[in-house]
Enzyme design. Structure first.
Site, short mmCIF file in Angstrom:
data_model
loop_
_atom_site.label_atom_id
_atom_site.label_comp_id
_atom_site.label_asym_id
_atom_site.label_seq_id
_atom_site.Cartn_x
_atom_site.Cartn_y
_atom_site.Cartn_z
N CYS A 101 10.18 1.50 2.21
CA CYS A 101 11.09 0.39 2.51
C CYS A 101 12.54 0.83 2.61
CB CYS A 101 10.94 -0.68 1.43
SG CYS A 101 11.19 0.00 -0.21
N GLU A 139 12.22 -3.49 11.40
CA GLU A 139 11.79 -2.42 10.49
C GLU A 139 10.77 -1.55 11.24
OE1 GLU A 139 9.39 -3.77 7.15
OE2 GLU A 139 10.39 -2.33 5.85
N LYS A 149 -2.12 -7.46 -8.41
CA LYS A 149 -2.88 -7.70 -7.18
C LYS A 149 -2.46 -6.60 -6.19
CE LYS A 149 -3.98 -9.20 -3.08
NZ LYS A 149 -3.94 -7.89 -2.39
N PRO A 150 -3.28 -5.54 -6.08
CA PRO A 150 -2.92 -4.44 -5.18
C PRO A 150 -3.18 -4.80 -3.72
CG PRO A 150 -5.06 -4.03 -6.20
CD PRO A 150 -4.54 -5.32 -6.80
N ALA A 151 -2.63 -3.99 -2.83
CA ALA A 151 -2.90 -4.18 -1.39
C ALA A 151 -4.37 -3.88 -1.11
CB ALA A 151 -2.00 -3.26 -0.58
N GLY A 196 6.58 -6.40 -0.64
CA GLY A 196 5.86 -6.38 0.63
C GLY A 196 6.76 -6.85 1.74
N GLU A 200 10.81 -8.08 -3.49
CA GLU A 200 11.27 -6.79 -2.95
C GLU A 200 10.68 -6.69 -1.56
OE1 GLU A 200 13.24 -4.63 -4.31
OE2 GLU A 200 13.26 -5.12 -6.43
N LEU A 201 11.51 -6.94 -0.54
CA LEU A 201 10.96 -7.15 0.81
C LEU A 201 11.33 -6.01 1.76
CD1 LEU A 201 11.71 -10.99 0.86
CD2 LEU A 201 9.68 -9.81 0.02
N TRP A 220 0.81 -1.22 0.00
CA TRP A 220 0.00 0.00 0.00
C TRP A 220 0.85 1.27 0.00
CZ3 TRP A 220 1.87 2.33 4.22
CH2 TRP A 220 2.39 1.51 5.21
N ASN A 221 2.16 1.16 0.26
CA ASN A 221 2.90 2.41 0.52
C ASN A 221 3.26 3.17 -0.76
OD1 ASN A 221 4.91 0.61 -0.26
ND2 ASN A 221 6.42 1.45 1.15
N1 LIG Z 1 11.73 -3.79 -1.19
C1 LIG Z 1 10.82 -2.98 -1.72
O1 LIG Z 1 10.94 -2.50 -2.84
C2 LIG Z 1 9.59 -2.63 -0.93
C3 LIG Z 1 8.78 -1.60 -1.41
C4 LIG Z 1 7.64 -1.25 -0.69
C5 LIG Z 1 7.32 -1.94 0.49
N2 LIG Z 1 8.10 -2.93 0.92
C6 LIG Z 1 7.78 -3.64 2.18
O2 LIG Z 1 6.38 -3.88 2.26
C7 LIG Z 1 5.98 -3.94 3.64
C8 LIG Z 1 4.74 -3.08 3.84
O3 LIG Z 1 3.75 -3.44 2.97
P1 LIG Z 1 2.51 -4.35 3.41
O4 LIG Z 1 2.19 -4.17 4.85
O5 LIG Z 1 1.42 -4.09 2.41
O6 LIG Z 1 3.11 -5.80 3.22
P2 LIG Z 1 2.38 -7.21 3.20
O7 LIG Z 1 3.44 -8.21 2.99
O8 LIG Z 1 1.49 -7.39 4.37
O9 LIG Z 1 1.41 -7.14 1.94
C9 LIG Z 1 1.89 -6.86 0.65
C10 LIG Z 1 0.95 -7.47 -0.37
O10 LIG Z 1 0.94 -8.87 -0.21
C11 LIG Z 1 -0.39 -9.34 -0.17
N3 LIG Z 1 -0.40 -10.57 0.64
C12 LIG Z 1 -0.43 -10.69 1.98
N4 LIG Z 1 -0.41 -12.00 2.32
C13 LIG Z 1 -0.34 -12.70 1.15
C14 LIG Z 1 -0.28 -14.09 0.83
N5 LIG Z 1 -0.26 -15.04 1.77
N6 LIG Z 1 -0.21 -14.44 -0.48
C15 LIG Z 1 -0.22 -13.51 -1.44
N7 LIG Z 1 -0.28 -12.18 -1.19
C16 LIG Z 1 -0.33 -11.80 0.09
C17 LIG Z 1 -1.18 -8.19 0.41
O11 LIG Z 1 -2.53 -8.34 0.06
C18 LIG Z 1 -0.50 -7.03 -0.26
O12 LIG Z 1 -1.01 -6.86 -1.56
C19 LIG Z 1 7.17 -3.44 4.41
O13 LIG Z 1 7.83 -4.53 4.99
C20 LIG Z 1 8.04 -2.79 3.34
O14 LIG Z 1 9.41 -2.73 3.65
C21 LIG Z 1 9.23 -3.30 0.25
N1 LIG Z 2 10.51 3.81 -1.75
C1 LIG Z 2 10.85 2.75 -2.59
C2 LIG Z 2 9.82 1.76 -2.68
C3 LIG Z 2 9.63 1.16 -1.33
O1 LIG Z 2 8.94 1.60 -0.47
C4 LIG Z 2 11.35 3.31 -3.89
O2 LIG Z 2 12.01 4.32 -3.75
O3 LIG Z 2 11.13 2.76 -4.96
#
Ligand SMILES: NC(=O)c1ccc[n+]([C@@H]2O[C@H](COP(=O)([O-])OP(=O)(O)OC[C@H]3O[C@@H](n4cnc5c(N)ncnc54)[C@H](O)[C@@H]3O)[C@@H](O)[C@H]2O)c1
Ligand SMILES: N[C@@H](CC=O)C(=O)O
Length: 465
Positions: A265, A365, A156-158, A209, A231-232, A132-133
């Site tokens: 992230c 985090e 598949k969006p959040a 996520g 991308e975690l 969602w971010n």
């Molecule tokens: N590395 C990157 O580029 C990056 C970028 C943005 C956010 N993030 C990370 O994302 C996290 C925050 O986002 P969040 O709270 O939405 O994360 P999340 O992992 O809870 O959810 C992300 C997505 O995964 C889906 N999801 C959840 N459980 C699932 C499952 N079992 N199977 C399939 N899909 C599933 C959700 O519906 C959502 O669309 C933070 O840890 C952040 O660091 C990483």
């Molecule tokens: N901020 C990141 C995405 C993760 O949150 C980016 O710069 O692409």
């Protein structure tokens, strides 16, 4: 029929109620995406490029509408949402060009009557799961390279931010991208994720996520040996050396940390300052942080919006309280404005000093507007603190000493490094993490590789003169 309420995290108002896809609808979309694959793969690269450029043009024409949707459903300040639309568009622009640059090669064979040719082919139907971010950029960063590579794609969006995806897909279809080639699925990830990982028709899962969900998806994808890119989470260190340009380092720390109320992230989560400049750095930072305006992101002068939900709020709150109980000093902030009935959660931008590595805030985090400051007295100690995490996404350092900068770059275990730069992300650069922050890269020439198979053909029995 299951419904999903989408609400504004700044006001608690319900913006829209969307229908979620049933299990059968999810499977039908997967089937249609798979069936559309062979025609899309064959479409010539210049035509794919043209369609992506048209999508980009429509995104530009609709940037205000998209930014309003992003702010309404995520709480992000509107200025930042406008910036996110431009960032999201930059991925479409980049991959519209890369579509025409998927090159093969030839390899000299080990016999005169043979030749080896290498070709790239799309992996097949890809599913992009987004957080969602960054509801726009995290979708285009996946969809654009997938489509450019010749993969059909399902977004598949959040659950918090589906409306941005709905609009982006509408614009893509208006641009002429066929509807089975680019679809979206609306639903709760934990309920429908197994349909993606369990399907043999899905050949790639690109996930952004949390590390926790990413690990589950890697495991569940093993049965059908899917391509995965992950991308975690991150826990970025930011090191400020004694020789750094202090005002610049303070401004960059502020900008990098408080984007999206710290819910990025790559936000610096651990600020590690040389002990000789700690007092000056902290005071300059305090002044600037105290001036940030918190509020509804739809108001033009808002710098910091709410955090996304109660779970995020509780995590941040507990990190601050635990740090305080272990001796951290509150430099500024530390005020909370929540309304659990409306589900609105605001946390004032906060700076903590006297922070130690045993505190949760230095280990987990944060995803919130809190800067913990700790100190170092030798560069190896700064590196030890920085690397002392399972995460390896982004790291920042501020120094004007070239040799020190090279040393830090070589020794920091992170995929993205900002050297005197608090904003390293760019569509033309390979973004991604080491260790438990992920697998694969998004952006740059690397970002399309994850959607391509490498295939070679060895041709023998040439005519010999
Ligand atoms: N590395 C990157 O580029 C990056 C970028 C943005 C956010 N993030 C990370 O994302 C996290 C925050 O986002 P969040 O709270 O939405 O994360 P999340 O992992 O809870 O959810 C992300 C997505 O995964 C889906 N999801 C959840 N459980 C699932 C499952 N079992 N199977 C399939 N899909 C599933 C959700 O519906 C959502 O669309 C933070 O840890 C952040 O660091 C990483
Ligand atoms: N901020 C990141 C995405 C993760 O949150 C980016 O710069 O692409």
């Amino acid at each position: 029929m299951a419904m999903m309420e989408v609400s504004n995290p700044a006001t608690g108002e319900v913006i829209e109620v969307l229908k979620t896809d049933s299990e059968n609808e999810v499977l039908e979309k997967i089937r249609r995406g798979h069936a559309a694959q062979s025609d899309w793969k064959r479409l010539d690269a210049h035509e794919k490029s043209r369609l992506l450029k048209e999508w980009s043009r429509l995104v530009e024409d609709n940037k205000e509408a998209l930014a309003n949707i992003i702010t309404s459903e995520s709480g992000k300040p509107i200025r930042e949402s406008i910036g996110e639309v431009a960032y999201a568009k930059s991925y479409i622009d980049w991959y519209a060009e890369e579509a025409k640059r998927i090159y093969g090669r030839t390899i000299p064979a080990n016999s005169a009557n043979k030749e080896i040719l290498i070709a790239k082919q799309p992996v097949g139907l890809a599913i992009g799961i987004a957080p969602w971010n960054f509801p726009a950029a995290m979708i285009t960063r996946k969809a654009a390279p997938a489509l450019a590579a010749g993969c059909t794609f399902i977004a598949k969006p959040a659950e918090e931010t589906p409306l941005t995806t709905v609009k982006l897909v509408e614009l893509a279809l208006e641009a002429g991208i066929p509807e089975d080639v680019f679809q979206y699925i609306n639903g709760y990830g934990h309920e429908i994720g197994h349909l993606f990982t369990g399907s043999e028709l899905v050949r790639k899962i690109s996930f952004t996520g949390s590390t926790e969900v990413g690990k589950k998806l890697i495991q569940a994808s093993a049965n059908t040996v899917k391509h995965v890119s992950m991308e975690l989470g991150g826990h970025a260190p930011l090191i400020v050396n004694a020789d750094a340009d202090l005002d610049f380092a303070v401004d960059q720390t502020l900008a990098a940390k408080f984007r999206n109320a710290g819910q990025t992230c790559i936000c610096p989560n651990r600020v590690i300052v040389h002990e000789s400049i700690e007092a000056a750095f902290t005071e300059k930072l305090r002044e600037k942080v105290a001036a940030l305006k918190m509020g509804n992101g739809l108001e033009a002068d808002t710098d910091i919006g709410p955090v996304i939900n109660e779970e995020g709020y509780n995590k941040i709150y507990n990190q601050i309280r635990e740090a305080e109980s272990k001796g951290a000093t509150v430099v500024c902030g530390n005020a909370f404005d929540t309304d659990p009935e409306k589900q609105t959660y605001f946390i004032e931008p906060t700076v903590l000093s006297n922070v130690s590595e045993d505190m949760l805030i230095m280990q987990e985090e944060t995803f919130g507007p809190v800067i913990p400051i700790t100190t170092f007295n030798s560069i190896d100690r700064a590196i030890e603190i920085a690397n002392g995490t399972p995460y390896g996404l982004a790291a920042y350092f501020f120094t004007n000493d070239y040799r020190l900068g090279k040393y830090l770059h070589e020794n920091l275990e992170f995929g993205v490094i900002g050297w005197n730069d608090g904003a390293p992300s760019a569509a033309h650069a390979p973004f991604g993490g080491m260790k438990e922050s992920g697998l694969g890269r998004e952006g740059g020439i690397e970002g399309i590789e994850g959607y391509l198979e490498t295939k070679y053909i060895s041709i023998g029995n040439h005519i010999q003169k």
